[in-house]
Structure formats: C-alpha cells, structure tokens
Design a protein around this motif. Structure first.
Motif, PDB file in Angstrom:
ATOM      1  N   PHE A  76       0.682  -1.020   0.298  1.00  0.00           N
ATOM      2  CA  PHE A  76      -0.031   0.014  -0.092  1.00  0.00           C
ATOM      3  C   PHE A  76       0.851   1.312  -0.042  1.00  0.00           C
ATOM      4  O   PHE A  76       0.448   2.510  -0.664  1.00  0.00           O
ATOM      5  N   SER A  77       2.487   1.342   0.629  1.00  0.00           N
ATOM      6  CA  SER A  77       2.581   2.871   0.697  1.00  0.00           C
ATOM      7  C   SER A  77       3.469   2.708  -0.851  1.00  0.00           C
ATOM      8  O   SER A  77       3.465   3.646  -0.665  1.00  0.00           O
ATOM      9  N   TYR A  78       3.563   1.360  -1.730  1.00  0.00           N
ATOM     10  CA  TYR A  78       4.044   1.915  -3.074  1.00  0.00           C
ATOM     11  C   TYR A  78       3.500   2.236  -3.963  1.00  0.00           C
ATOM     12  O   TYR A  78       2.805   3.587  -4.740  1.00  0.00           O
ATOM     13  N   SER A  79       1.405   1.594  -3.696  1.00  0.00           N
ATOM     14  CA  SER A  79       0.173   2.162  -4.155  1.00  0.00           C
ATOM     15  C   SER A  79       0.157   3.774  -3.669  1.00  0.00           C
ATOM     16  O   SER A  79      -0.582   4.222  -4.511  1.00  0.00           O
ATOM     17  N   ALA A  80       0.073   4.639  -2.580  1.00  0.00           N
ATOM     18  CA  ALA A  80       0.040   5.320  -1.950  1.00  0.00           C
ATOM     19  C   ALA A  80       1.199   6.740  -2.576  1.00  0.00           C
ATOM     20  O   ALA A  80       1.079   7.679  -3.787  1.00  0.00           O
ATOM     21  N   PHE A  81       2.228   5.780  -3.035  1.00  0.00           N
ATOM     22  CA  PHE A  81       3.317   7.239  -3.791  1.00  0.00           C
ATOM     23  C   PHE A  81       3.229   7.215  -4.965  1.00  0.00           C
ATOM     24  O   PHE A  81       3.192   7.956  -5.967  1.00  0.00           O
ATOM     25  N   LEU A  82       2.533   5.970  -6.146  1.00  0.00           N
ATOM     26  CA  LEU A  82       2.319   6.427  -6.966  1.00  0.00           C
ATOM     27  C   LEU A  82       1.501   7.416  -7.187  1.00  0.00           C
ATOM     28  O   LEU A  82       1.800   7.750  -8.615  1.00  0.00           O
ATOM     29  N   PHE A  94      -7.512   5.600   0.144  1.00  0.00           N
ATOM     30  CA  PHE A  94      -7.048   3.996   0.232  1.00  0.00           C
ATOM     31  C   PHE A  94      -5.976   4.136   0.926  1.00  0.00           C
ATOM     32  O   PHE A  94      -6.406   2.903   2.090  1.00  0.00           O
ATOM     33  N   SER A  95      -5.938   3.498   0.055  1.00  0.00           N
ATOM     34  CA  SER A  95      -3.932   3.596  -0.135  1.00  0.00           C
ATOM     35  C   SER A  95      -3.022   4.588   1.009  1.00  0.00           C
ATOM     36  O   SER A  95      -2.225   3.618   2.310  1.00  0.00           O
ATOM     37  N   VAL A  96      -3.402   5.406   0.978  1.00  0.00           N
ATOM     38  CA  VAL A  96      -2.935   6.166   2.350  1.00  0.00           C
ATOM     39  C   VAL A  96      -3.280   6.111   3.723  1.00  0.00           C
ATOM     40  O   VAL A  96      -2.325   5.652   4.698  1.00  0.00           O
ATOM     41  N   SER A  97      -4.523   5.541   3.491  1.00  0.00           N
ATOM     42  CA  SER A  97      -5.317   5.874   4.667  1.00  0.00           C
ATOM     43  C   SER A  97      -4.644   4.275   5.374  1.00  0.00           C
ATOM     44  O   SER A  97      -4.036   3.988   6.892  1.00  0.00           O
ATOM     45  N   LEU A  98      -4.539   3.207   4.391  1.00  0.00           N
ATOM     46  CA  LEU A  98      -4.395   2.100   5.035  1.00  0.00           C
ATOM     47  C   LEU A  98      -2.546   1.480   5.628  1.00  0.00           C
ATOM     48  O   LEU A  98      -2.291   0.910   5.687  1.00  0.00           O
ATOM     49  N   THR A  99      -1.787   2.388   4.829  1.00  0.00           N
ATOM     50  CA  THR A  99      -0.380   2.352   4.616  1.00  0.00           C
ATOM     51  C   THR A  99      -0.161   3.158   6.368  1.00  0.00           C
ATOM     52  O   THR A  99       0.458   2.895   7.226  1.00  0.00           O
ATOM     53  N   LEU A 100      -0.665   4.541   6.888  1.00  0.00           N
ATOM     54  CA  LEU A 100      -1.317   5.665   8.052  1.00  0.00           C
ATOM     55  C   LEU A 100      -1.208   3.992   9.016  1.00  0.00           C
ATOM     56  O   LEU A 100      -0.486   3.783  10.122  1.00  0.00           O
ATOM     57  N   ILE A 101      -2.566   3.598   8.750  1.00  0.00           N
ATOM     58  CA  ILE A 101      -3.460   2.375   9.974  1.00  0.00           C
ATOM     59  C   ILE A 101      -2.517   1.744  10.072  1.00  0.00           C
ATOM     60  O   ILE A 101      -1.790   0.951  11.121  1.00  0.00           O
TER      61      ILE A 101
END
Length: 119
Positions: A76-82, A94-101
């Motif tokens: 999810f961190s790579y998805s948030a980066f993209l 969704f990606s940023v939220s799941l990465t932080l959680i």
C-alpha cells in the motif's frame, strides 16, 4: 527457557517483498510506468533470501502477524507513492489511510507489544 522473539529480518524482507511485488504489478498493468527489470530482480532475491531465513527460523511464530503487516505496508505504500506521482489516476485516500493504519499498528506492536526482538 527460550522465549520467542520478533525477527526484524522478517519485517525488513517482507516489506521489500511487498514493495517490489507492487512495483512489478504496476509496471505490468500501467502504461505510464516505464519497464525496469530491477523490480523483478529485487522481488526474486528478496523472496529467495526470506525463504532461507524462514527455513532457519521456522519456529518463530510470533513474527508472522507483524510480517504480514509489513508486507501489506509495502504494497500500500507503493500504491500511495504512485497515487501522489500520478494524481490523474484518481484518489489515493484508501492507500494512504491503510498505510498509516498499518504503520501505526506496527509501531505500537513493536514499542508496546512484546519487548523481545532479534536482529
């Protein structure tokens, strides 16, 4: 009495496996991302080395749940980066939220959970 410990090597390798797996998937499915064989090399070598560590430390059941957390943290961190690099693809909430959680859960687990770690 030998108490089980959370293996930090497992956490590092599962994060790299998740990151490189997400990178390989993104390279194969999205045209805006240029092809590079290094993500596939990273995936192959990290899975190979992680398997060797898993075989040596097969009785380390306390590391399984944090290892899955770091695997999904990598994905999810790579998805948030993209999503931040290509905002025209849509929202990456969704990606940023799941990465932080996942990061907060992992930090809590490592700081306040079991106080036994091994490198």
């Amino acid at each position: 009495m030998n108490q089980p410990t959370i293996s930090l090597k497992w956490l590092a390798y599962t994060y790299v496996v998740g990151l490189s797996l997400s990178a390989c998937y993104s390279m194969l499915t999205k045209q805006a991302i240029p092809f590079s064989p290094f993500a596939f090399f990273t995936l192959f070598f990290s899975v190979n080395h992680f398997y060797g560590i898993y075989i040596k430390e097969a009785d380390n059941e306390i590391s399984i749940r944090p290892a899955w957390g770091t695997f999904f943290l990598g994905i999810f961190s790579y998805s948030a980066f993209l999503g931040t690099q290509y905002p025209e693809w849509g929202s990456n909430l969704f990606s940023v939220s799941l990465t932080l959680i996942l990061a907060i859960w992992l930090i809590y687990k490592l700081m306040f959970g079991d106080k036994r770690y091994s490198a």
